[in-house]
Design a protein around this motif. Structure first.
Motif, short mmCIF file in Angstrom:
data_model
loop_
_atom_site.label_atom_id
_atom_site.label_comp_id
_atom_site.label_asym_id
_atom_site.label_seq_id
_atom_site.Cartn_x
_atom_site.Cartn_y
_atom_site.Cartn_z
N VAL A 248 -1.44 0.52 1.72
CA VAL A 248 -2.58 0.82 2.58
C VAL A 248 -2.53 -0.04 3.83
N CYS A 249 -2.76 0.60 4.98
CA CYS A 249 -2.88 -0.09 6.25
C CYS A 249 -4.04 0.53 6.99
N GLY A 250 -5.02 -0.27 7.31
CA GLY A 250 -6.21 0.26 7.96
C GLY A 250 -7.26 -0.82 8.04
N PRO A 251 -8.51 -0.43 8.24
CA PRO A 251 -9.59 -1.42 8.32
C PRO A 251 -9.75 -2.16 7.00
N ALA B 30 -3.45 5.57 5.16
CA ALA B 30 -3.57 5.06 6.52
C ALA B 30 -4.98 5.30 7.03
N GLY B 31 -5.50 4.31 7.75
CA GLY B 31 -6.79 4.48 8.41
C GLY B 31 -6.60 4.22 9.90
N GLY B 32 -6.83 5.24 10.73
CA GLY B 32 -6.74 5.07 12.18
C GLY B 32 -5.36 4.61 12.62
N ILE B 33 -5.32 3.53 13.42
CA ILE B 33 -4.06 3.04 13.96
C ILE B 33 -3.17 2.47 12.86
N GLY B 34 -3.72 2.30 11.66
CA GLY B 34 -2.93 1.90 10.49
C GLY B 34 -1.83 2.89 10.15
N ILE B 35 -1.74 4.00 10.85
CA ILE B 35 -0.66 4.97 10.62
C ILE B 35 0.70 4.42 11.04
N THR B 36 0.71 3.44 11.97
CA THR B 36 2.00 3.07 12.60
C THR B 36 3.09 2.62 11.63
N PRO B 37 2.84 1.69 10.69
CA PRO B 37 3.96 1.30 9.81
C PRO B 37 4.47 2.46 8.98
#
Lengths: 198, 328
Positions: B203-206, B127-134
């Motif tokens: 992976v979820c992030g920028p 996760a990168g930043g707000i990519g933590i949500t899922p």
């Protein structure tokens, strides 16, 4: 000539490709008989330095040629059944970054693919190349017994003795094609056997 | 083909909700919790699903996708976490500035374009930043089935590390945090090396992080199907352009600050959509004729389709040129 041009068929029948060297940390190559030629075709010193070959020669004499490739590990087994424990052991101790290459007969590739799938390796990432015999590994849909190396259609089930029609329906789970009774309605009325692709 | 059922109206089915909690987490991120207005339980969802939140911003309808980050085992509440984007198109600013407890809103049924592959022997989350949500909902789902997972979470700083405290407290052995301002970075090559066979990475992030993880995993021999990513694109503004909608028999102008899809909707034409972020493929539209250049930005069409000039994803892509006719 160990390559066979398979005629077009239904989607259920597996399609085989040509082995190519892929990026990876370790390479597991499993082959039988003329499948050795596919390994020889893809081998480079760099690839072989990270490769474990498991080979079942059947009645061929390719084993020495494979040894000459100087793979990191080489195992020669007398049969698939004798080699499967080693295949399982290698897969159980493998990590992500492994590449799997299968070459040779459909029975060998199907069963080895099944082992790799059960170890968590996606079947779509397994490379295959058909070489040598076009015999099929057949499951009798009636008694569920497996008959290996079936070259003719129809054939007699090695377990229950029924006359079975060789279908193109394939099971990845069983690594076998379906054999269905051909004379159920009219026992004894069995057409003459011929080669599967004839 | 999408598994979504064919529907009369575009978009996923809608749910009337009321805002039940607004929880600021740090300077940039706020959590919004919703209850159904009819008191019924929410539809079940799986970890990684998102909902599209409808905002009425002074008469202008905004539709933004947000990952559901609440526990899929608790259907009394849906929660999203929204990062304020001061340079964005205004959806997140509206959520931060205007939405209060008790407000009535409309959200869509959940849609999952970033689901867990439950055949995995291990789930490796990046996760990168707000990519933590899922990953919040994925982790909750996996914890209920005793799943094998590990999280590597890169944040800008301790003060901007949304949910770092709760994750670190509940799963100390599984959560690894990296702070940019302390020069901590994920040691990706070593991390990927030695993962058990059957591991899936997510992976979820920028965009840069997504590309980095795909490239590093591919170089290490990971099968493509074992690396999953999600990136919602926001439509980018651009020069206004005129579009002829053949089926609807009308000609519309796409304004600088709206997407082609939004312009089609503003004209009263019911166009299909789900994610509104270039990922799901629902809004794929045939081009009848075009004289000019497409600005394709979606993740759905492949390079050949982009080059063909025969298709466009109106949620994120634009057009510059003399004329464009769409089969809509």
């Amino acid at each position: 000539m160990s390559k066979f041009e398979f005629p077009p068929s239904i989607r259920s029948r597996p399609v085989y490709g040509t082995l190519e060297a892929r990026l990876g940390k370790h390479h597991l190559m499993i082959a039988d008989a003329e499948g050795a030629e596919a390994i020889i075709g893809v081998a480079t010193p760099e690839l072989m330095a990270k490769t474990h070959i498991i080979y079942i020669p059947k009645d061929t004499d390719f084993a020495e040629k494979l040894r000459d490739l100087k793979p990191a590990q080489f195992y020669q087994g007398p049969s698939y059944a004798a080699s499967v424990q080693r295949i399982r052991h290698v897969l159980a101790n493998s990590h992500m970054g492994l590449q799997v290459y299968l070459a040779g007969t459909e029975g060998l590739m199907g069963q080895a693919q099944n082992e790799a799938m059960q170890a968590g390796f996606p079947h779509t990432a397994i490379q295959t190349e058909h070489r040598g015999s076009i015999a099929r590994r057949m499951q009798c849909v009636h008694c569920k017994g497996i008959t290996e190396d079936v070259e003719i259609d129809p054939f007699q089930c090695a377990h229950c003795g029924l006359n079975l029609f060789v279908r193109d329906h394939y099971s990845r789970r069983l690594a076998a094609y379906q054999g269905v009774c051909i004379d159920a309605e009219d026992p004894g009325n069995v057409p003459e056997s011929k080669g599967i692709y004839e | 083909m999408s598994a979504a059922p064919q529907r009369v109206k575009a978009g996923a089915e809608k749910i009337d909700v009321a805002v039940s909690a607004v929880v600021p987490l740090n300077d940039l991120v706020t959590r919004f919790e919703f209850k159904r207005r009819d008191g019924a339980p929410f539809p079940p969802f799986s970890g990684g699903a998102h909902t599209v939140v409808e905002m009425n911003d002074n008469g202008r309808t905004r539709l933004n996708p947000y990952s559901l980050m609440s526990d899929p085992g608790d259907l009394s509440t849906y929660a999203i976490s929204v990062r304020r984007d001061d340079e964005g198109r205004g959806g997140s600013l509206f959520m931060h500035g205007n939405v209060k407890i008790g407000d009535e809103m409309i959200i869509t049924y959940p849609v999952n374009l970033f689901s867990l592959d439950l055949r995995a022997r291990k789930h490796l989350f990046f996760a990168g930043g707000i990519g933590i949500t899922p990953f919040m909902s994925m982790i909750a789902q996996l914890e209920r089935s005793n799943g094998n997972w590990e999280l590597h979470y890169a944040c800008r700083s301790e003060s901007l590390g949304s949910y770092v405290d709760v994750l670190g407290y509940k799963y100390p052995g599984k959560v690894h945090i990296y702070y940019d301002d302390q020069s901590q970075a994920i040691d990706l090559e070593n991390l990927l090396d030695g993962q058990p066979l059957g591991t899936h990475a997510y992976v979820c992030g920028p965009k840069g992080m997504i590309n980095w993880i795909h490239a590093t995993a591919t170089a290490a021999g990971w099968p493509e199907l074992h690396v999953h990513s999600e990136e919602f694109l926001a439509p980018e503004p651009g020069a206004p352009f005129v579009v002829r909608l053949c089926k609807s028999d009308m000609t519309i102008t796409v304004r600088e600050d709206e997407s082609l899809l939004e312009a089609i909707e503003r004209a009263g034409v019911d166009a299909p959509f789900l994610c509104r972020g270039g990922s799901c493929g629902q809004c794929e539209t045939d081009v009848v004729a075009a004289d000019g250049n497409f600005i394709h930005r979606d993740h759905w069409l492949d390079d050949d389709e982009h080059a063909s000039g025969k298709k466009i994803m109106p949620c994120v892509s634009r057009f510059i040129g003399k004329s464009l006719e769409l089969d809509r």
